[in-house]
Design an enzyme around this catalytic site. Structure first.
Site, PDB file in Angstrom:
ATOM      1  N   SER A 137      -5.846   7.536  -2.820  1.00 50.56           N
ATOM      2  CA  SER A 137      -5.401   8.140  -1.573  1.00 50.56           C
ATOM      3  C   SER A 137      -3.890   8.069  -1.505  1.00 50.56           C
ATOM      4  CB  SER A 137      -6.000   7.383  -0.382  1.00 50.56           C
ATOM      5  OG  SER A 137      -5.399   7.769   0.840  1.00 50.56           O
ATOM      6  N   TYR A 150      -7.980  -0.311   4.596  1.00 48.60           N
ATOM      7  CA  TYR A 150      -8.082   0.822   3.660  1.00 48.60           C
ATOM      8  C   TYR A 150      -6.836   0.908   2.783  1.00 48.60           C
ATOM      9  CZ  TYR A 150      -9.127   5.554   2.009  1.00 48.60           C
ATOM     10  OH  TYR A 150      -9.398   6.649   1.234  1.00 48.60           O
TER      11      TYR A 150
END
Length: 281
Positions: A137, A150
Protein backbone atom coordinates in the site's frame (compact mmCIF):
# COMPACT_ATOMS: atom_id res chain seq x y z
CA UNK A 1 2.88 -11.29 -24.70
CA UNK A 2 0.51 -13.56 -22.78
CA UNK A 3 2.47 -16.56 -21.49
CA UNK A 4 -0.12 -17.63 -18.95
CA UNK A 5 -1.30 -20.97 -20.35
CA UNK A 6 -1.25 -23.70 -17.68
CA UNK A 7 0.55 -21.50 -15.14
CA UNK A 8 -0.76 -21.83 -11.60
CA UNK A 9 -1.33 -19.01 -9.13
CA UNK A 10 -2.60 -18.98 -5.56
CA UNK A 11 -4.36 -15.78 -4.52
CA UNK A 12 -5.45 -14.85 -0.99
CA UNK A 13 -8.38 -12.63 -0.08
CA UNK A 14 -10.61 -13.31 -3.09
CA UNK A 15 -14.08 -12.88 -1.60
CA UNK A 16 -14.49 -9.38 -3.05
CA UNK A 17 -12.57 -6.44 -4.43
CA UNK A 18 -9.05 -6.72 -5.77
CA UNK A 19 -8.61 -10.41 -5.04
CA UNK A 20 -11.86 -11.34 -6.77
CA UNK A 21 -11.10 -9.12 -9.76
CA UNK A 22 -7.61 -10.53 -10.20
CA UNK A 23 -8.72 -14.16 -9.76
CA UNK A 24 -11.57 -13.88 -12.23
CA UNK A 25 -9.55 -12.09 -14.90
CA UNK A 26 -6.45 -14.25 -14.60
CA UNK A 27 -8.56 -17.36 -15.04
CA UNK A 28 -10.02 -15.85 -18.21
CA UNK A 29 -6.45 -15.14 -19.28
CA UNK A 30 -5.58 -18.82 -19.05
CA UNK A 31 -4.09 -19.22 -15.59
CA UNK A 32 -5.02 -22.08 -13.30
CA UNK A 33 -6.24 -19.94 -10.42
CA UNK A 34 -6.73 -21.00 -6.81
CA UNK A 35 -8.89 -18.28 -5.28
CA UNK A 36 -8.74 -18.52 -1.50
CA UNK A 37 -11.08 -16.90 0.99
CA UNK A 38 -11.22 -16.68 4.76
CA UNK A 39 -14.77 -17.98 5.22
CA UNK A 40 -16.32 -21.18 3.91
CA UNK A 41 -19.51 -19.39 2.83
CA UNK A 42 -17.53 -17.50 0.19
CA UNK A 43 -16.10 -20.69 -1.29
CA UNK A 44 -19.49 -21.78 -2.62
CA UNK A 45 -20.16 -18.33 -4.08
CA UNK A 46 -16.89 -18.34 -6.04
CA UNK A 47 -17.31 -21.95 -7.12
CA UNK A 48 -20.72 -21.09 -8.56
CA UNK A 49 -18.94 -18.49 -10.68
CA UNK A 50 -16.52 -21.07 -12.02
CA UNK A 51 -13.53 -20.29 -9.81
CA UNK A 52 -11.53 -22.99 -8.04
CA UNK A 53 -11.91 -21.73 -4.48
CA UNK A 54 -10.89 -22.97 -1.03
CA UNK A 55 -10.57 -21.67 2.51
CA UNK A 56 -7.31 -20.05 3.60
CA UNK A 57 -7.35 -17.97 6.79
CA UNK A 58 -4.08 -16.05 7.13
CA UNK A 59 -4.55 -15.85 10.90
CA UNK A 60 -4.60 -19.65 11.15
CA UNK A 61 -1.41 -21.61 10.42
CA UNK A 62 -3.21 -24.92 9.97
CA UNK A 63 -5.57 -23.31 7.46
CA UNK A 64 -2.60 -22.00 5.45
CA UNK A 65 -0.88 -25.37 5.34
CA UNK A 66 -4.08 -27.29 4.53
CA UNK A 67 -4.91 -24.97 1.66
CA UNK A 68 -1.40 -25.11 0.21
CA UNK A 69 -1.37 -28.92 0.42
CA UNK A 70 -4.66 -29.04 -1.49
CA UNK A 71 -3.31 -26.72 -4.18
CA UNK A 72 -0.13 -28.75 -4.65
CA UNK A 73 -2.11 -31.98 -4.89
CA UNK A 74 -4.02 -30.49 -7.82
CA UNK A 75 -0.92 -29.10 -9.57
CA UNK A 76 1.42 -32.09 -9.19
CA UNK A 77 3.53 -30.05 -6.82
CA UNK A 78 3.99 -27.05 -9.12
CA UNK A 79 3.20 -23.41 -8.37
CA UNK A 80 4.15 -20.55 -10.65
CA UNK A 81 3.01 -17.63 -8.48
CA UNK A 82 1.41 -16.44 -5.28
CA UNK A 83 -0.41 -13.11 -4.97
CA UNK A 84 -0.50 -12.23 -1.28
CA UNK A 85 -3.56 -10.02 -1.44
CA UNK A 86 -5.46 -10.90 1.75
CA UNK A 87 -5.41 -8.21 4.45
CA UNK A 88 -7.61 -5.81 6.39
CA UNK A 89 -7.22 -2.37 7.94
CA UNK A 90 -7.71 -1.73 11.66
CA UNK A 91 -8.55 1.95 12.18
CA UNK A 92 -7.86 3.79 15.41
CA UNK A 93 -5.37 6.06 17.14
CA UNK A 94 -2.20 4.32 18.28
CA UNK A 95 -3.01 4.92 21.94
CA UNK A 96 -6.38 3.19 21.50
CA UNK A 97 -4.90 0.00 20.03
CA UNK A 98 -4.54 -2.82 22.54
CA UNK A 99 -1.75 -5.34 22.23
CA UNK A 100 -4.31 -7.97 21.20
CA UNK A 101 -5.75 -5.77 18.43
CA UNK A 102 -2.30 -4.98 17.04
CA UNK A 103 -1.35 -8.66 17.19
CA UNK A 104 -4.48 -9.60 15.23
CA UNK A 105 -3.61 -7.04 12.56
CA UNK A 106 -0.13 -8.50 12.17
CA UNK A 107 -1.36 -12.09 12.22
CA UNK A 108 -3.47 -11.46 9.12
CA UNK A 109 -1.40 -8.85 7.27
CA UNK A 110 2.16 -9.97 8.06
CA UNK A 111 2.64 -13.29 9.84
CA UNK A 112 0.19 -15.27 7.70
CA UNK A 113 1.57 -13.80 4.49
CA UNK A 114 5.09 -14.54 5.73
CA UNK A 115 4.23 -18.17 6.49
CA UNK A 116 2.55 -18.74 3.14
CA UNK A 117 5.44 -17.12 1.30
CA UNK A 118 8.03 -19.19 3.14
CA UNK A 119 6.03 -22.32 2.40
CA UNK A 120 6.07 -21.77 -1.37
CA UNK A 121 9.72 -20.74 -1.67
CA UNK A 122 11.11 -24.34 -1.51
CA UNK A 123 8.68 -25.33 -4.30
CA UNK A 124 9.80 -22.42 -6.45
CA UNK A 125 13.48 -23.07 -5.71
CA UNK A 126 13.11 -26.65 -6.89
CA UNK A 127 11.36 -25.46 -10.07
CA UNK A 128 13.96 -22.77 -10.64
CA UNK A 129 11.32 -20.08 -11.14
CA UNK A 130 8.40 -18.32 -9.48
CA UNK A 131 6.69 -15.01 -8.83
CA UNK A 132 5.84 -13.67 -5.37
CA UNK A 133 3.57 -10.62 -5.56
CA UNK A 134 2.88 -8.73 -2.36
CA UNK A 135 -0.13 -6.46 -2.02
CA UNK A 136 1.29 -3.59 -0.03
CA UNK A 137 0.00 0.00 0.00
CA UNK A 138 1.02 3.62 -0.25
CA UNK A 139 0.69 3.37 3.55
CA UNK A 140 3.66 1.03 3.50
CA UNK A 141 5.67 3.95 2.12
CA UNK A 142 4.21 6.86 4.10
CA UNK A 143 1.99 6.92 7.20
CA UNK A 144 -1.35 8.60 7.82
CA UNK A 145 -2.79 9.19 11.31
CA UNK A 146 -5.48 6.89 12.72
CA UNK A 147 -4.28 4.06 10.52
CA UNK A 148 -1.31 3.06 12.66
CA UNK A 149 -1.95 -0.67 12.81
CA UNK A 150 -2.35 -0.90 9.04
CA UNK A 151 0.60 1.46 8.41
CA UNK A 152 2.83 -0.68 10.61
CA UNK A 153 1.75 -3.96 9.00
CA UNK A 154 2.44 -2.67 5.50
CA UNK A 155 5.78 -1.14 6.49
CA UNK A 156 6.68 -4.55 7.90
CA UNK A 157 5.64 -6.25 4.66
CA UNK A 158 7.82 -3.80 2.72
CA UNK A 159 10.84 -4.63 4.88
CA UNK A 160 10.35 -8.38 4.63
CA UNK A 161 9.81 -8.21 0.87
CA UNK A 162 12.86 -6.02 0.21
CA UNK A 163 15.02 -8.40 2.23
CA UNK A 164 13.53 -11.48 0.58
CA UNK A 165 14.18 -10.05 -2.87
CA UNK A 166 17.89 -9.71 -2.05
CA UNK A 167 18.07 -13.21 -0.58
CA UNK A 168 16.39 -14.74 -3.66
CA UNK A 169 18.62 -12.95 -6.16
CA UNK A 170 19.67 -15.35 -8.90
CA UNK A 171 17.16 -18.04 -7.92
CA UNK A 172 14.70 -17.31 -10.73
CA UNK A 173 12.14 -16.21 -8.14
CA UNK A 174 11.01 -12.58 -8.44
CA UNK A 175 9.44 -10.53 -5.64
CA UNK A 176 7.25 -7.56 -6.53
CA UNK A 177 5.26 -5.12 -4.39
CA UNK A 178 1.95 -3.60 -5.52
CA UNK A 179 1.48 -0.11 -3.99
CA UNK A 180 -2.14 1.03 -4.36
CA UNK A 181 -3.65 4.23 -3.10
CA UNK A 182 -7.45 4.42 -2.89
CA UNK A 183 -9.21 1.56 -4.70
CA UNK A 184 -12.98 1.12 -4.76
CA UNK A 185 -13.55 -2.09 -2.77
CA UNK A 186 -15.15 -3.30 0.48
CA UNK A 187 -11.99 -2.31 2.37
CA UNK A 188 -13.57 0.68 4.16
CA UNK A 189 -16.68 -1.27 5.12
CA UNK A 190 -14.54 -4.06 6.58
CA UNK A 191 -12.38 -1.51 8.40
CA UNK A 192 -15.46 0.06 9.95
CA UNK A 193 -16.49 -3.31 11.31
CA UNK A 194 -13.10 -3.78 13.00
CA UNK A 195 -13.26 -0.22 14.30
CA UNK A 196 -16.62 -0.91 15.93
CA UNK A 197 -15.36 -4.15 17.44
CA UNK A 198 -12.06 -2.92 18.84
CA UNK A 199 -12.09 0.83 19.47
CA UNK A 200 -13.83 2.43 22.47
CA UNK A 201 -14.53 5.66 20.64
CA UNK A 202 -16.82 7.26 23.26
CA UNK A 203 -14.17 7.10 25.96
CA UNK A 204 -11.25 8.07 23.74
CA UNK A 205 -9.38 11.37 23.70
CA UNK A 206 -9.83 11.19 19.92
CA UNK A 207 -13.60 10.78 19.98
CA UNK A 208 -14.27 13.98 17.98
CA UNK A 209 -11.84 12.89 15.26
CA UNK A 210 -13.50 9.48 15.22
CA UNK A 211 -16.81 11.10 14.32
CA UNK A 212 -15.28 12.40 11.07
CA UNK A 213 -13.57 9.07 10.47
CA UNK A 214 -16.84 7.19 10.85
CA UNK A 215 -18.41 9.36 8.17
CA UNK A 216 -15.56 8.53 5.78
CA UNK A 217 -15.64 4.80 6.52
CA UNK A 218 -19.39 4.57 5.96
CA UNK A 219 -19.58 6.78 2.88
CA UNK A 220 -21.02 5.11 -0.19
CA UNK A 221 -18.77 5.05 -3.23
CA UNK A 222 -15.36 6.73 -3.42
CA UNK A 223 -14.43 8.55 -0.22
CA UNK A 224 -11.48 10.47 -1.65
CA UNK A 225 -10.43 11.83 -5.06
CA UNK A 226 -8.42 9.75 -7.53
CA UNK A 227 -10.03 6.48 -6.42
CA UNK A 228 -9.69 3.77 -9.07
CA UNK A 229 -11.46 0.43 -9.65
CA UNK A 230 -9.75 -2.92 -8.87
CA UNK A 231 -8.86 -3.33 -12.55
CA UNK A 232 -6.10 -0.75 -12.02
CA UNK A 233 -4.35 -3.23 -9.72
CA UNK A 234 -5.03 -6.13 -12.11
CA UNK A 235 -2.93 -4.47 -14.83
CA UNK A 236 0.06 -4.26 -12.50
CA UNK A 237 -0.33 -7.86 -11.34
CA UNK A 238 -0.36 -9.06 -14.95
CA UNK A 239 2.89 -7.22 -15.65
CA UNK A 240 4.49 -8.66 -12.49
CA UNK A 241 3.46 -12.14 -13.63
CA UNK A 242 4.34 -11.96 -17.29
CA UNK A 243 7.22 -9.53 -17.73
CA UNK A 244 10.68 -11.04 -18.15
CA UNK A 245 11.88 -8.24 -15.90
CA UNK A 246 9.13 -7.52 -13.36
CA UNK A 247 9.40 -4.30 -11.40
CA UNK A 248 10.26 -4.22 -7.72
CA UNK A 249 7.38 -1.80 -7.03
CA UNK A 250 4.22 -1.03 -8.95
CA UNK A 251 2.56 2.24 -8.01
CA UNK A 252 -1.21 2.42 -8.49
CA UNK A 253 -3.27 5.67 -8.33
CA UNK A 254 -2.11 9.28 -8.38
CA UNK A 255 -1.85 9.59 -4.55
CA UNK A 256 0.85 6.89 -4.46
CA UNK A 257 2.98 8.68 -7.04
CA UNK A 258 2.36 12.10 -5.49
CA UNK A 259 2.93 11.22 -1.84
CA UNK A 260 6.09 9.22 -2.48
CA UNK A 261 7.42 12.10 -4.59
CA UNK A 262 6.72 14.59 -1.80
CA UNK A 263 8.25 12.24 0.77
CA UNK A 264 11.47 12.24 -1.25
CA UNK A 265 11.80 16.03 -1.50
CA UNK A 266 10.16 17.53 1.60
CA UNK A 267 11.67 17.83 5.10
CA UNK A 268 9.96 15.56 7.63
CA UNK A 269 8.14 18.38 9.45
CA UNK A 270 6.70 19.77 6.24
CA UNK A 271 5.71 16.29 5.07
CA UNK A 272 3.93 15.77 8.40
CA UNK A 273 1.81 18.85 7.69
CA UNK A 274 0.90 17.48 4.26
CA UNK A 275 -0.12 14.13 5.70
CA UNK A 276 -2.18 15.72 8.47
CA UNK A 277 -3.94 17.91 5.91
CA UNK A 278 -4.75 14.91 3.73
CA UNK A 279 -6.03 12.95 6.70
CA UNK A 280 -8.39 15.73 7.75
CA UNK A 281 -9.81 16.22 4.27
Amino acid sequence: MNTSRNKTILITGCATGIGYCVAKNLQQRGYQVFATVRQAKDVKKLQQQGLNSLVLDLADSSSIQTALKTVLEQTQGQLYAVFNNGAYGQPGAIEDLSREVLTAQFEANVFGTHELTNSVIPIMRQQGYGRIIQHSSVLGLVSLPYRGAYNASKHALEGLSDTLRLELMGSGIFVSLIEPGPILTQFRANSFRYYQQNIDAKNSYHRHTYEKMEARLTKTGAAVPFTLPPEAVLKKVIHALESRHPKVRYYVTFPTYFLTFLDDILPDKLMDKVLLKISSA
